[in-house]
Design a protein around this motif. Structure first.
Motif, PDB file in Angstrom:
ATOM      1  N   ASP A  28     -20.906 -11.774 -15.682  1.00  0.00           N
ATOM      2  CA  ASP A  28     -20.463 -10.652 -15.847  1.00  0.00           C
ATOM      3  C   ASP A  28     -21.057  -9.449 -15.150  1.00  0.00           C
ATOM      4  OD1 ASP A  28     -18.416 -11.259 -17.820  1.00  0.00           O
ATOM      5  OD2 ASP A  28     -19.972 -11.865 -18.897  1.00  0.00           O
ATOM      6  N   GLU A  66     -15.682   1.119 -25.194  1.00  0.00           N
ATOM      7  CA  GLU A  66     -15.095  -0.065 -24.478  1.00  0.00           C
ATOM      8  C   GLU A  66     -15.393  -0.135 -23.042  1.00  0.00           C
ATOM      9  OE1 GLU A  66     -11.556  -1.112 -26.433  1.00  0.00           O
ATOM     10  OE2 GLU A  66     -11.915  -0.168 -28.220  1.00  0.00           O
ATOM     11  N   THR A  68     -14.990  -2.125 -19.228  1.00  0.00           N
ATOM     12  CA  THR A  68     -14.861  -3.325 -18.903  1.00  0.00           C
ATOM     13  C   THR A  68     -14.923  -2.827 -16.991  1.00  0.00           C
ATOM     14  OG1 THR A  68     -12.533  -3.149 -18.412  1.00  0.00           O
ATOM     15  CG2 THR A  68     -13.281  -4.018 -20.089  1.00  0.00           C
ATOM     16  N   GLU A  69     -14.550  -3.855 -16.369  1.00  0.00           N
ATOM     17  CA  GLU A  69     -14.638  -3.678 -14.842  1.00  0.00           C
ATOM     18  C   GLU A  69     -13.553  -2.646 -14.534  1.00  0.00           C
ATOM     19  OE1 GLU A  69     -14.766  -6.015 -10.752  1.00  0.00           O
ATOM     20  OE2 GLU A  69     -15.692  -6.850 -12.362  1.00  0.00           O
ATOM     21  N   GLU A  70     -12.672  -2.724 -15.229  1.00  0.00           N
ATOM     22  CA  GLU A  70     -11.407  -2.083 -14.711  1.00  0.00           C
ATOM     23  C   GLU A  70     -11.176  -0.771 -15.710  1.00  0.00           C
ATOM     24  OE1 GLU A  70     -11.298  -5.340 -15.752  1.00  0.00           O
ATOM     25  OE2 GLU A  70     -10.898  -6.059 -13.692  1.00  0.00           O
ATOM     26  N   CYS A  72     -12.254   2.264 -19.058  1.00  0.00           N
ATOM     27  CA  CYS A  72     -13.259   2.848 -19.867  1.00  0.00           C
ATOM     28  C   CYS A  72     -12.544   3.436 -20.938  1.00  0.00           C
ATOM     29  CB  CYS A  72     -14.247   3.657 -19.111  1.00  0.00           C
ATOM     30  SG  CYS A  72     -15.341   4.515 -20.009  1.00  0.00           S
ATOM     31  N   TRP A 112     -25.924  -5.800 -24.326  1.00  0.00           N
ATOM     32  CA  TRP A 112     -24.631  -6.448 -23.300  1.00  0.00           C
ATOM     33  C   TRP A 112     -25.206  -7.733 -22.787  1.00  0.00           C
ATOM     34  CZ3 TRP A 112     -24.227  -7.333 -18.325  1.00  0.00           C
ATOM     35  CH2 TRP A 112     -23.005  -7.580 -17.775  1.00  0.00           C
ATOM     36  N   ARG A 116     -24.470 -12.195 -23.352  1.00  0.00           N
ATOM     37  CA  ARG A 116     -23.677 -12.731 -22.155  1.00  0.00           C
ATOM     38  C   ARG A 116     -24.700 -13.611 -21.229  1.00  0.00           C
ATOM     39  NH1 ARG A 116     -21.396  -8.022 -23.159  1.00  0.00           N
ATOM     40  NH2 ARG A 116     -19.309  -7.666 -22.781  1.00  0.00           N
TER      41      ARG A 116
END
Length: 210
Positions: A28, A66, A68-70, A72, A112, A116
């Protein structure tokens, strides 16, 4: 825990290399800088002044993020584009110097990674503060000219000279702040990406894996 720390100044290639490395290693990825940008976005949304440190600290602690790589999402609002905009960019350096904000973000970053069992984390204090025991610490850098050209192409606004001046200002703030300044961790491996392609940089880092 497999934590790979990628630190370095703006325009050094951190995000691109870290994302590609995470994909290559099936780990991740976390852009910790985006977390501080999210706080700055929330501060702007609530019309809080940079001098209102206590209020900003509370915003950081209560932030519903929230990331993620793609995308916000900040307090239920899609801020994917806005956190990269000029308003947030001009404020984030001030927000990131606040010790209590950094304490909260570092806490979240550690959670985080723990949930993971590791990951590729990029920022400015991952190897020095957030995960000093990371299995691999990389400090990415590049010449000032290359960094400015990359960032100008990334933000698609302003000329290279203007972007270069902003990077110089950001570097000064990041390296001189009292809380978790941008430094090369003692055991970090410095990688100059000035004349490297992304593929070459990733291959080089993969070759450094223990």
């Amino acid at each position: 825990m497999r934590v790979i720390a990628i630190d370095g100044p703006a325009g050094s290639g951190k995000s691109t290399v870290a994302k590609a490395l995470a994909a290559r290693l099936n780990l991740d990825y976390l852009d910790t800088g985006a977390m501080y940008r999210a706080v700055a976005f929330a501060v702007i949304q609530k019309q809080i002044k940079p001098s209102q440190i206590e209020e900003i600290t509370e915003i950081a602690k209560s932030l519903d993020l929230e990331l993620t790589e793609e995308s916000c999402v900040v307090n239920g609002v899609d801020a994917t584009t806005e956190i990269r905009g000029p308003e947030v960019t001009s404020l984030v350096s001030q927000v990131a110097t606040m010790p209590e904000v950094r304490i909260e973000m570092v806490k979240r970053q550690r959670v985080w990674a723990e949930t993971r069992n590791g990951g590729v984390m990029e920022g400015r204090d991952i190897g020095s503060v957030v995960f000093p025991d990371a299995m691999l610490k990389i400090y990415l850098t590049a010449s000032e000219e290359v960094r400015a050209a990359r960032r100008a192409a990334e933000v698609k606004e302003g000329d290279v000279a203007t972007v270069a001046a902003d990077i110089e200002r950001r570097d000064a703030v990041d390296t001189q702040r009292a809380a978790s300044p941008l430094v090369e961790a003692e055991d970090a491996i410095v990688v100059d990406t000035s004349e490297m392609t992304i593929e070459q940089a990733v291959e080089y880092v993969v070759g450094l894996m223990p």
